[in-house]
Design an enzyme around this catalytic site. Structure first.
Site, PDB file in Angstrom:
ATOM      1  N   ASP A  68       0.811  -1.221   0.000  1.00  0.00           N
ATOM      2  CA  ASP A  68       0.000   0.000   0.000  1.00  0.00           C
ATOM      3  C   ASP A  68       0.843   1.268   0.000  1.00  0.00           C
ATOM      4  O   ASP A  68       2.069   1.218   0.180  1.00  0.00           O
ATOM      5  CB  ASP A  68      -0.957  -0.008   1.206  1.00  0.00           C
ATOM      6  N   GLU A 125      -9.533  -1.934   5.470  1.00  0.00           N
ATOM      7  CA  GLU A 125     -10.176  -1.646   6.753  1.00  0.00           C
ATOM      8  C   GLU A 125     -11.395  -2.557   6.952  1.00  0.00           C
ATOM      9  O   GLU A 125     -11.888  -3.166   5.995  1.00  0.00           O
ATOM     10  CB  GLU A 125     -10.620  -0.178   6.755  1.00  0.00           C
ATOM     11  N   HIS A 182      -7.094  -4.820  10.096  1.00  0.00           N
ATOM     12  CA  HIS A 182      -6.787  -4.595   8.676  1.00  0.00           C
ATOM     13  C   HIS A 182      -5.481  -5.264   8.252  1.00  0.00           C
ATOM     14  O   HIS A 182      -4.560  -5.431   9.051  1.00  0.00           O
ATOM     15  CB  HIS A 182      -6.806  -3.102   8.299  1.00  0.00           C
ATOM     16  N   ASP A 202      -7.357  -2.922  14.276  1.00  0.00           N
ATOM     17  CA  ASP A 202      -8.761  -3.136  13.878  1.00  0.00           C
ATOM     18  C   ASP A 202      -8.902  -4.327  12.921  1.00  0.00           C
ATOM     19  O   ASP A 202      -9.965  -4.562  12.369  1.00  0.00           O
ATOM     20  CB  ASP A 202      -9.342  -1.867  13.235  1.00  0.00           C
TER      21      ASP A 202
HETATM   22  C1  GLP Z   1      -0.285   0.127   8.512  1.00  0.00           C
HETATM   23  C2  GLP Z   1      -0.031  -0.709   7.269  1.00  0.00           C
HETATM   24  C3  GLP Z   1      -0.316  -2.177   7.539  1.00  0.00           C
HETATM   25  C4  GLP Z   1       0.336  -2.611   8.837  1.00  0.00           C
HETATM   26  C5  GLP Z   1      -0.228  -1.812   9.976  1.00  0.00           C
HETATM   27  C6  GLP Z   1       0.277  -2.225  11.332  1.00  0.00           C
HETATM   28  O1  GLP Z   1      -1.618   0.487   8.650  1.00  0.00           O
HETATM   29  N1  GLP Z   1      -0.782  -0.278   6.160  1.00  0.00           N
HETATM   30  O2  GLP Z   1       0.155  -2.941   6.457  1.00  0.00           O
HETATM   31  O3  GLP Z   1       0.134  -3.982   9.058  1.00  0.00           O
HETATM   32  O4  GLP Z   1       0.131  -0.453   9.726  1.00  0.00           O
HETATM   33  O5  GLP Z   1       1.386  -1.475  11.698  1.00  0.00           O
HETATM   34  P1  GLP Z   1       2.342  -1.799  12.897  1.00  0.00           P
HETATM   35  O6  GLP Z   1       3.190  -2.925  12.447  1.00  0.00           O
HETATM   36  O7  GLP Z   1       3.132  -0.549  13.079  1.00  0.00           O
HETATM   37  O8  GLP Z   1       1.492  -2.141  14.056  1.00  0.00           O
END
Ligand code: GLP
Length: 261
Positions: free
Chosen positions: A67, A143, A138, A136
């Protein structure tokens, strides 16, 4: 679903890096799907170490990131382009032409999303999709309520995700409301998925993902339907799992030929 519980995020990262290294040694032009966020940082550090110290060769590897934020150019320090350069791409021998990240500045977002899907298809598909998980549920930026068969597209981020991701932005810089993300269906097409989660803030959603119903309200739960998914957790992220002793037993008693360590 294979659930592996490790004693620390570093051990989880080391195991995931071994899985990547094994794939890349077996298939030098492997196609990797890559995540951002705090969770994969130790994994990328370990891949850099394997490249430097054990000659892990990324010369032919192809990569597709999950993304990117809409409105952030690739030279913006908060973009996922910059994140990937800083944590991985600038430190290994992956070729620029083999790196793919959605273009947050695309004029025609829908055409760019279709082209991204086509580029993945042309490689023959993603061999290993690495993933993190949002609190959440995702994956990528899919989402809650995302279609479980969605493809790469524009998504509106929830307030919760924007709030959590604020820490990756400079003070005063707003988290964009929109992102381009691979779809849930795009992720499910990968031949293998490896999801990492660490820390107690993820414990509840990890329990829902693994032991709850498959639901678009927890998009990561769709991985229950994937034929080859490994979930690598640290103790804190695993603490709410009802069957955690069972998962530990299964992994502890795996035959050597099935192990990655
Ligand atoms: C972002 C990314 C996700 C990732 C998420 C969790 O939203 N788009 O791909 O899994 O963050 O992040 P973290 O690893 O910092 O908890």
């Amino acid at each position: 679903m294979e659930v592996i519980i490790q004693s620390s995020p570093e051990r989880s990262a080391a195991l995931a890096a071994k899985m990547v290294a094994r794939l890349v040694r077996e298939k030098p032009d492997a196609v990797l799907g890559l995540p951002t966020g705090g969770t994969p940082v130790p994994l990328y550090a370990e891949l850099v170490r394997l490249h430097r110290e054990e000659k892990l060769d990324f010369a032919k590897v192809r990569t597709f990131n999950l993304d990117e934020y809409v409105g952030l150019a690739s030279d913006n320090a908060s973009s996922y382009h910059a994140f990937m350069r800083g944590h991985l791409f600038d430190h290994i021998n992956v070729q620029a032409k083999n790196i793919h990240i959605p273009d947050g500045m695309a004029k025609d977002i829908s055409a760019a999303c279709n082209a991204y899907e086509e580029a993945i298809r042309k490689t023959g598909g993603i061999d290993m999709q690495l993933l993190g998980i949002g609190t959440d549920g995702h994956i990528g930026f899919n989402e809650p309520s995302s279609s479980l068969s969605s493809r790469t597209r524009l998504k509106t981020l929830t307030d919760k995700t924007m709030h959590f991701n604020q820490s990756h932005f400079a003070p005063g810089q707003k988290v964009p409301r929109y992102a381009i993300t691979m779809g849930v269906g795009t992720i499910m097409d990968a031949k293998q998925c490896v999801l990492l989660a660490s820390g107690s803030a993820k414990a509840s959603v990890v329990q829902q993902m693994i032991e709850g119903p498959v639901t678009a309200m927890v998009p990561a739960s769709v991985l229950q339907m994937h034929p080859r998914t490994t979930i690598i957790l640290d103790d804190d992220a695993a603490k709410s799992l009802r069957l955690k002793d069972y998962y530990r037993f299964v992994y502890g008693n795996k035959p050597d030929w099935q192990r990655c360590e």
